[in-house]
Design a protein around this motif. Structure first.
Motif, PDB file in Angstrom:
ATOM      1  N   UNK A  65       0.889  -1.135   0.237  1.00 52.87           N
ATOM      2  CA  UNK A  65       0.087   0.113  -0.016  1.00 52.87           C
ATOM      3  C   UNK A  65       1.050   1.206  -0.036  1.00 52.87           C
ATOM      4  N   UNK A  66       0.712   2.073  -0.938  1.00 55.04           N
ATOM      5  CA  UNK A  66       1.778   3.133  -1.358  1.00 55.04           C
ATOM      6  C   UNK A  66       0.707   4.521  -1.159  1.00 55.04           C
ATOM      7  N   UNK A  67       1.337   5.380  -0.603  1.00 56.51           N
ATOM      8  CA  UNK A  67       0.842   6.671  -0.442  1.00 56.51           C
ATOM      9  C   UNK A  67       1.640   7.588  -1.435  1.00 56.51           C
ATOM     10  N   UNK A  68       0.835   8.350  -2.288  1.00 54.24           N
ATOM     11  CA  UNK A  68       1.515   9.179  -3.222  1.00 54.24           C
ATOM     12  C   UNK A  68       1.148  10.705  -2.876  1.00 54.24           C
ATOM     13  N   UNK A  69       2.091  11.425  -2.733  1.00 55.72           N
ATOM     14  CA  UNK A  69       1.782  13.186  -2.528  1.00 55.72           C
ATOM     15  C   UNK A  69       2.158  14.041  -3.580  1.00 55.72           C
ATOM     16  N   UNK A  70       1.320  14.873  -3.840  1.00 60.45           N
ATOM     17  CA  UNK A  70       1.830  15.894  -4.921  1.00 60.45           C
ATOM     18  C   UNK A  70       1.844  17.314  -4.503  1.00 60.45           C
ATOM     19  N   UNK A  71       2.636  18.069  -4.214  1.00 65.73           N
ATOM     20  CA  UNK A  71       2.528  19.710  -3.821  1.00 65.73           C
ATOM     21  C   UNK A  71       2.590  20.338  -4.953  1.00 65.73           C
ATOM     22  N   UNK A  72       1.603  21.409  -5.173  1.00 64.51           N
ATOM     23  CA  UNK A  72       1.524  22.451  -6.065  1.00 64.51           C
ATOM     24  C   UNK A  72       1.868  23.601  -5.507  1.00 64.51           C
ATOM     25  N   UNK A  73       2.745  24.728  -6.182  1.00 66.55           N
ATOM     26  CA  UNK A  73       2.839  25.895  -5.656  1.00 66.55           C
ATOM     27  C   UNK A  73       2.891  26.901  -6.756  1.00 66.55           C
ATOM     28  N   UNK A 130      -2.241  17.406  -2.917  1.00 60.40           N
ATOM     29  CA  UNK A 130      -3.266  16.111  -3.361  1.00 60.40           C
ATOM     30  C   UNK A 130      -2.615  14.801  -3.043  1.00 60.40           C
ATOM     31  N   UNK A 131      -3.118  13.963  -2.264  1.00 55.74           N
ATOM     32  CA  UNK A 131      -2.605  12.572  -1.756  1.00 55.74           C
ATOM     33  C   UNK A 131      -3.471  11.401  -1.924  1.00 55.74           C
ATOM     34  N   UNK A 132      -3.099  10.375  -2.295  1.00 62.48           N
ATOM     35  CA  UNK A 132      -3.957   9.119  -2.715  1.00 62.48           C
ATOM     36  C   UNK A 132      -3.144   7.947  -2.244  1.00 62.48           C
TER      37      UNK A 132
END
Length: 139
Positions: A65-73, A130-132
């Protein structure tokens, strides 16, 4: 061994490919923290290295089970553009396909809180996240 593609790397590369059309600069979390590669141009998307929170094995199949996070600036005066990009990524991210491994979005795991003002730089920025979670068959 050179062509060995690990699940974490496959996911990172796939997410970078997914988001690359939506910002001028796309970096990994490591690149954003490295003084030699970080950027001060915006809009900027930082794809964090996915982390595995659990691993299970059933018979001969191993899943993680992997968590992916994306940060937007984005610059603060481009809030509408940031919100549009977040909306697009919220639609696209659950349909993520990896190049080598089977990947399944975990229903209702997507989190995208209200963007916040970021005052850690001289430029006034808006920071969205955003994280999923994804279940990846690792073998």
């Amino acid at each position: 061994m050179d062509d060995l593609l690990l699940p974490r790397t496959d996911m990172l590369q796939s997410v970078i490919n997914l988001v690359s059309d939506y910002a001028t600069i796309v970096l990994t979390g490591d690149e954003a923290n490295d003084p030699d590669t970080f950027q001060l141009k915006y809009p900027q998307i930082i794809v964090q290295i996915p982390w595995r929170s659990e691993q299970t094995r059933y018979k001969l199949v191993t899943t993680g089970l992997y968590t992916q996070q994306i940060d937007l600036y984005w610059e603060a005066d481009e809030m509408g553009s940031l919100m549009d990009t977040l909306d697009k990524l919220e639609i696209l991210l659950p349909h993520l396909k990896l190049s080598k491994y089977q990947c399944e979005y975990q229903a209702d795991s997507l989190i995208s809180p209200q963007p916040q003002v970021d005052t850690t730089t001289s430029t006034k920025l808006i920071h969205g996240v955003i994280r999923a979670d994804f279940l990846i068959t690792e073998n």
